[in-house]
Design a protein around this motif. Structure first.
Motif, PDB file in Angstrom:
ATOM      1  N   GLU A  41     -38.691  77.101 -40.793  1.00  0.00           N
ATOM      2  CA  GLU A  41     -37.776  77.941 -41.785  1.00  0.00           C
ATOM      3  C   GLU A  41     -37.027  78.895 -41.051  1.00  0.00           C
ATOM      4  OE1 GLU A  41     -36.093  79.164 -45.352  1.00  0.00           O
ATOM      5  OE2 GLU A  41     -37.179  77.450 -44.941  1.00  0.00           O
ATOM      6  N   TYR A  42     -37.853  79.778 -40.427  1.00  0.00           N
ATOM      7  CA  TYR A  42     -36.908  80.565 -39.362  1.00  0.00           C
ATOM      8  C   TYR A  42     -35.849  79.970 -38.597  1.00  0.00           C
ATOM      9  CZ  TYR A  42     -35.991  83.580 -35.498  1.00  0.00           C
ATOM     10  OH  TYR A  42     -35.002  84.294 -34.422  1.00  0.00           O
ATOM     11  N   LEU A  43     -36.342  79.123 -38.199  1.00  0.00           N
ATOM     12  CA  LEU A  43     -34.989  78.385 -37.187  1.00  0.00           C
ATOM     13  C   LEU A  43     -34.003  77.955 -38.127  1.00  0.00           C
ATOM     14  CD1 LEU A  43     -37.529  76.394 -34.700  1.00  0.00           C
ATOM     15  CD2 LEU A  43     -35.999  78.528 -34.320  1.00  0.00           C
ATOM     16  N   LYS A  44     -34.352  77.476 -39.359  1.00  0.00           N
ATOM     17  CA  LYS A  44     -33.279  76.811 -40.028  1.00  0.00           C
ATOM     18  C   LYS A  44     -32.316  78.041 -40.439  1.00  0.00           C
ATOM     19  CE  LYS A  44     -33.267  76.801 -44.630  1.00  0.00           C
ATOM     20  NZ  LYS A  44     -33.734  76.658 -45.900  1.00  0.00           N
ATOM     21  N   ARG A  45     -33.092  79.361 -40.794  1.00  0.00           N
ATOM     22  CA  ARG A  45     -32.170  80.534 -41.225  1.00  0.00           C
ATOM     23  C   ARG A  45     -31.433  81.195 -40.015  1.00  0.00           C
ATOM     24  NH1 ARG A  45     -36.063  84.354 -43.322  1.00  0.00           N
ATOM     25  NH2 ARG A  45     -37.658  82.942 -42.429  1.00  0.00           N
ATOM     26  N   HIS A  46     -32.115  81.023 -38.987  1.00  0.00           N
ATOM     27  CA  HIS A  46     -31.370  81.398 -37.601  1.00  0.00           C
ATOM     28  C   HIS A  46     -30.211  80.742 -37.313  1.00  0.00           C
ATOM     29  CE1 HIS A  46     -31.653  82.674 -33.418  1.00  0.00           C
ATOM     30  NE2 HIS A  46     -31.372  81.443 -32.940  1.00  0.00           N
ATOM     31  N   GLU A  47     -30.178  79.451 -37.443  1.00  0.00           N
ATOM     32  CA  GLU A  47     -29.023  78.502 -37.161  1.00  0.00           C
ATOM     33  C   GLU A  47     -28.054  78.779 -38.013  1.00  0.00           C
ATOM     34  OE1 GLU A  47     -28.499  76.810 -34.617  1.00  0.00           O
ATOM     35  OE2 GLU A  47     -30.369  77.003 -33.702  1.00  0.00           O
ATOM     36  N   VAL A  96     -42.046  72.628 -31.452  1.00  0.00           N
ATOM     37  CA  VAL A  96     -41.102  72.940 -32.085  1.00  0.00           C
ATOM     38  C   VAL A  96     -40.302  74.106 -31.131  1.00  0.00           C
ATOM     39  CG1 VAL A  96     -40.356  74.264 -34.060  1.00  0.00           C
ATOM     40  CG2 VAL A  96     -41.891  72.471 -34.317  1.00  0.00           C
ATOM     41  N   VAL A  97     -41.058  74.924 -30.485  1.00  0.00           N
ATOM     42  CA  VAL A  97     -40.507  75.957 -29.917  1.00  0.00           C
ATOM     43  C   VAL A  97     -39.744  75.473 -28.765  1.00  0.00           C
ATOM     44  CG1 VAL A  97     -41.150  78.156 -28.242  1.00  0.00           C
ATOM     45  CG2 VAL A  97     -42.104  77.634 -30.841  1.00  0.00           C
ATOM     46  N   ILE A  98     -40.733  74.513 -27.852  1.00  0.00           N
ATOM     47  CA  ILE A  98     -40.042  73.842 -26.832  1.00  0.00           C
ATOM     48  C   ILE A  98     -38.507  73.346 -27.096  1.00  0.00           C
ATOM     49  CG2 ILE A  98     -40.165  72.137 -25.037  1.00  0.00           C
ATOM     50  CD1 ILE A  98     -43.160  72.840 -25.042  1.00  0.00           C
ATOM     51  N   MET A  99     -38.509  72.593 -28.278  1.00  0.00           N
ATOM     52  CA  MET A  99     -37.369  71.953 -28.833  1.00  0.00           C
ATOM     53  C   MET A  99     -36.309  73.070 -29.020  1.00  0.00           C
ATOM     54  SD  MET A  99     -36.777  69.737 -32.409  1.00  0.00           S
ATOM     55  CE  MET A  99     -37.584  70.926 -33.360  1.00  0.00           C
ATOM     56  N   ALA A 100     -36.446  74.117 -29.744  1.00  0.00           N
ATOM     57  CA  ALA A 100     -35.700  74.971 -29.914  1.00  0.00           C
ATOM     58  C   ALA A 100     -34.970  75.790 -28.936  1.00  0.00           C
ATOM     59  CB  ALA A 100     -36.479  76.154 -30.949  1.00  0.00           C
ATOM     60  N   LYS A 138     -31.775  83.124 -27.810  1.00  0.00           N
ATOM     61  CA  LYS A 138     -32.755  82.493 -27.148  1.00  0.00           C
ATOM     62  C   LYS A 138     -34.185  83.345 -26.999  1.00  0.00           C
ATOM     63  CE  LYS A 138     -34.186  79.732 -23.076  1.00  0.00           C
ATOM     64  NZ  LYS A 138     -33.740  78.984 -21.964  1.00  0.00           N
ATOM     65  N   ILE A 139     -33.844  84.464 -26.579  1.00  0.00           N
ATOM     66  CA  ILE A 139     -35.097  85.507 -26.410  1.00  0.00           C
ATOM     67  C   ILE A 139     -35.513  85.889 -27.807  1.00  0.00           C
ATOM     68  CG2 ILE A 139     -35.313  88.011 -25.756  1.00  0.00           C
ATOM     69  CD1 ILE A 139     -32.849  87.508 -23.645  1.00  0.00           C
ATOM     70  N   ARG A 140     -34.689  85.922 -28.823  1.00  0.00           N
ATOM     71  CA  ARG A 140     -35.214  86.354 -30.165  1.00  0.00           C
ATOM     72  C   ARG A 140     -35.972  85.072 -30.732  1.00  0.00           C
ATOM     73  NH1 ARG A 140     -30.493  87.807 -32.748  1.00  0.00           N
ATOM     74  NH2 ARG A 140     -30.809  89.808 -32.060  1.00  0.00           N
ATOM     75  N   THR A 141     -35.550  83.953 -30.286  1.00  0.00           N
ATOM     76  CA  THR A 141     -36.234  82.794 -30.831  1.00  0.00           C
ATOM     77  C   THR A 141     -37.848  82.865 -30.356  1.00  0.00           C
ATOM     78  OG1 THR A 141     -34.515  81.712 -31.330  1.00  0.00           O
ATOM     79  CG2 THR A 141     -36.419  80.420 -30.968  1.00  0.00           C
ATOM     80  N   ALA A 142     -37.749  83.080 -28.825  1.00  0.00           N
ATOM     81  CA  ALA A 142     -38.898  82.951 -28.214  1.00  0.00           C
ATOM     82  C   ALA A 142     -39.772  84.171 -28.688  1.00  0.00           C
ATOM     83  CB  ALA A 142     -38.652  83.027 -26.644  1.00  0.00           C
ATOM     84  N   ARG A 143     -39.466  85.265 -28.789  1.00  0.00           N
ATOM     85  CA  ARG A 143     -40.194  86.545 -29.314  1.00  0.00           C
ATOM     86  C   ARG A 143     -40.607  85.942 -30.680  1.00  0.00           C
ATOM     87  NH1 ARG A 143     -36.603  90.922 -28.810  1.00  0.00           N
ATOM     88  NH2 ARG A 143     -36.934  90.670 -26.610  1.00  0.00           N
TER      89      ARG A 143
END
Length: 151
Positions: A41-47, A96-100, A138-143
């Protein structure tokens, strides 16, 4: 070699971010793990956010810059970006994180190529800004992924 304008590249990048948002949404619908669902859900909103940022970015640039031509403009394709990623229904948070992060790397690589091939300092600056934005995202996603892991 494909010839495209700056606007073409930004438009297509924006569309890819939209496709990725839908991809994460659809993957999240099939998730049974709460933490993985939250991450998707976070990744969806992020994109979606990145899609809107690119839309605004395009509106803020002059038409002259947007109409600048590139002799190097790789074809962007979500299928290519996902080709090396094993996607399955019950992916772990780490998968999922590796994919993102791999998808973030796809955009970073794209913008690095555009910076290297830019003939105009103004156009180079446009893609340098987009490159830096993607690196920060990318840094924000990893964090965020680490924060979810600690929950």
């Amino acid at each position: 070699m494909h010839y495209k304008t700056v606007k073409d590249v930004i438009d297509y990048s924006r569309k890819l971010h939209h496709q990725m948002s839908e991809f994460y949404h659809n993957l999240g619908l099939k998730q049974e793990q709460i933490r993985v669902g939250m991450l998707l859900e976070y990744l969806k909103r992020h994109e979606l956010h990145l899609e809107h940022v690119l839309d605004q970015f395009e509106r803020d640039k002059s038409q002259k810059v947007l109409d600048s031509w590139f002799s190097y403009a790789p074809e962007q394709n979500l299928t290519e970006a996902l080709a090396d990623i094993e996607i399955h229904q019950n992916m772990s948070a780490d998968e999922v994180v590796i994919m993102a992060l791999q998808l973030d790397d796809y955009f970073i690589s794209l913008y690095e190529g555009m910076v290297e091939s830019a003939n105009s300092p103004t156009v180079k600056s446009v893609f340098q800004n987009l490159l830096e934005m993607e690196q920060q995202e990318k840094i924000r996603t990893a964090r965020t992924a680490l924060e979810l892991r600690d929950m």
